[in-house]
Design a protein around this motif. Sequence first.
Motif, PDB file in Angstrom:
ATOM      1  N   LEU A  17       0.834  -1.199   0.000  1.00 13.97           N
ATOM      2  CA  LEU A  17       0.000   0.000   0.000  1.00 13.97           C
ATOM      3  C   LEU A  17       0.873   1.256   0.000  1.00 13.97           C
ATOM      4  O   LEU A  17       0.641   2.196  -0.774  1.00 13.97           O
ATOM      5  CB  LEU A  17      -0.892  -0.025   1.251  1.00 13.97           C
ATOM      6  N   SER A  75       3.987   1.535  -0.960  1.00 14.43           N
ATOM      7  CA  SER A  75       4.776   1.689  -2.194  1.00 14.43           C
ATOM      8  C   SER A  75       3.875   1.799  -3.421  1.00 14.43           C
ATOM      9  O   SER A  75       4.359   1.783  -4.555  1.00 14.43           O
ATOM     10  CB  SER A  75       5.775   0.541  -2.343  1.00 14.43           C
ATOM     11  N   LYS A  76       2.591   1.899  -3.184  1.00 13.09           N
ATOM     12  CA  LYS A  76       1.581   2.056  -4.252  1.00 13.09           C
ATOM     13  C   LYS A  76       1.711   0.982  -5.329  1.00 13.09           C
ATOM     14  O   LYS A  76       1.654   1.261  -6.530  1.00 13.09           O
ATOM     15  CB  LYS A  76       1.674   3.452  -4.867  1.00 13.09           C
TER      16      LYS A  76
END
Lengths: 273, 211, 262
Positions: A234, A236-237
């Motif tokens: 989440l 580190s997208k």
Amino acid sequence: MWDRLMSIDKRVIYLLVAIAIAVPLIKPLGLPLSTSTESETAFNAVDALKPGDILWIGADYGPSSAPELDPMAVAIFRHALKKGVKVVVYAMWQDGVQMSKNWTELVSKEVGAKEGTDWVNLGWKPNNPVTLRQMTDDLWTAAAGVDVNGTPLSNLPLMERVKKLDASSVTLIFDLSTGSPGTADYLQYVSEPKKIPMSVGVTAVSAPGAMPYVKSGQYTGILSGMRGAAEYELLSKAPGSAIKGMDAQSLGHALIILLIILGNIGYVLRKRA
Amino acid sequence: MRKELPLLVTILTGLFVIFGHDFAIGEKWQLINSMDKWQSISQAVALLIGAINLTRIHVNHVRRRKAGYIFSLLLLVCMWGYTVLGVIDGYKGVTFRWVYNALLASLDSTIFSLLAFYIASAAYRAFRVRTVEASLLLVSAAIVMLGRAPIGEAIWKGFPDWANWIMRFPNTAAMRAVLIGAYLGSFVTVLRILLGIERAHLGGVGGAGMK
Amino acid sequence: MALWTKGMVVDFWFVVALGVVTYVLITRARAGMKIPEIRKIAGLEALEESIGRATEMGRPVHATPGLGGISDPETFAFFNTLGYIAQLCAKYDCRLINTNRNYLVHSVNEEIIKQAYLEAGRPDAYNGDDVRYLSGFQFGYTAAILGIFAREKPAASIMIGYFYAESLILAEAGAQIGAIQIAGTTSTAQLPFFVAACDYTLIGEEIYAASAYISKNPVLLGTVVGEDWFKILVFLTIVVGTVVTNIIADPKKNPLTNFIMK
């Protein structure tokens, strides 16, 4: 009647567990997820690395813990390579070789990173943690002079910068561990004596035992189990398999709590009767 | 002599490690490093003991046609077959990796996944509000479980914070207490071995004989 | 050139001091002076009962040291208990199955059991096939024990040593076959599982007190008392450290930290 609540057949329990875990994997619920301070600290430690810094990833686990630790490894390795950070991978577990070979090859292909220049996998060497301790004096000799593929370290440009496992070459250690040898050995033989900051990723059952070291500041953050992996994804997208697995974990936990409640209702009511 | 010699080796090795670790000259002479190399070599040789023992037991099973000897045969074929494959094929080998990923990894994960089922049945059987302490344990376990999964957050936003608080403080305090005790205990055990008081590892009942 | 390796001065003197205290207590014990008693440990008390029960039921006893290697102190705690278990089994004529994951630990166990049967006057009852090396793989070892539980149904399972994720799998499988289970480990992650699924659990350092507790040997008891003295010392250090850290925030200026890290 109340006795029944206290003596549900274990096969029924196993069936319910299987359903609770399998259904959300097939049809995700998409429950919201927040991040903990410990995961944020671990993420920030990697995020603060500059291009050219060296991150050491310990792959100290086997296939059994892969669902929890593989997503962490993928997310951290991808995050580091995308930032231009160089990565050295080492496994104190024989199984760690296969685990790390799978995700290093997958991610490096995706990111376009070159083996030997951007990352090196040293593989597994026998007799750990003794070999790990030897690496702090002379990594090349301790690693028998070759990487996981048998390529001489002298042919790998990145390794010219890593003659010893110490603070002059490695900026951060991120050990992914499920037992021994693992995080405790890195702490005792490398991180503390060589003053290299260290973050860890562990299985959920190992997390309570690792918490004292997080509180004391010896571990720079911790990723705990699949939830920790999901939080890293989440942050580190880059959503991956851990986020997908969180719904299964949710229902699994809810089912166990429900079973405990049922058992206790039976227990209390029988006592009263 | 059968017990004295190993004891002497134990004591000397213990002193050697303390000297190599704690004294600057020991570090300068790299005593620990050289001992590490010795240990690496002896461990590698000792690895054979396991393989030989396993082979001995299962060859005997097959030879005597004991019940289930076919599984012993299977074990021998798998163990030595995979060893030979590893030597020929190496880590890079497609077949070696296929056997690992398709068979070993799956079997390993299967046994580990039993944990999910056993946790459910053990929790159901053992967690009862018998006493105040047991009730406290039960409530904290429920909070941590809900706080560690998104469903808890969906029910009440406060669960993750409470779960993290339990993990950071009461849990850490208890873990530290157990760890300090365990480290001191192991320390004294090692000392007993070094002083030759505890010698069960040399065979027999050591210090724990029936009195 | 400095005499000490950096950070090892206190470490060294701690070892020496613990050694001296232990030596003093051993000398006192040998001279017949009074040594404080150690508290009752239910798990160790239950060892004989569980083996007796297995004998009555005509079923074997299972004992395993977990995943620890030959250099782990937890494994030595198992060695110290195994001789006693084996001697009881020999005395009661009860079959003992010992399972191992480490090849070196297996060899030592073989020797301990053989010797214990000999000392109990029952060398004929020793069966080498019951001292088993199972697999170096964690879950290979676990699966093999599950198989043994299913086939041979031991009435008692004694698990003392270092355990990892297999702890609950073994304990729950043991509970399902109705075995009395005595477990002990220093692994903080696995203790809750043992507490939940086993009849008796030795928590942390209790496993190291086993040989002293079982034998009531004053020399061994003296070492356990020495350990407790040091526990008080560590506790006082923590209290003083907490106070000092709250007064001096900068760790570099903290005299206690500087002293320990010397």
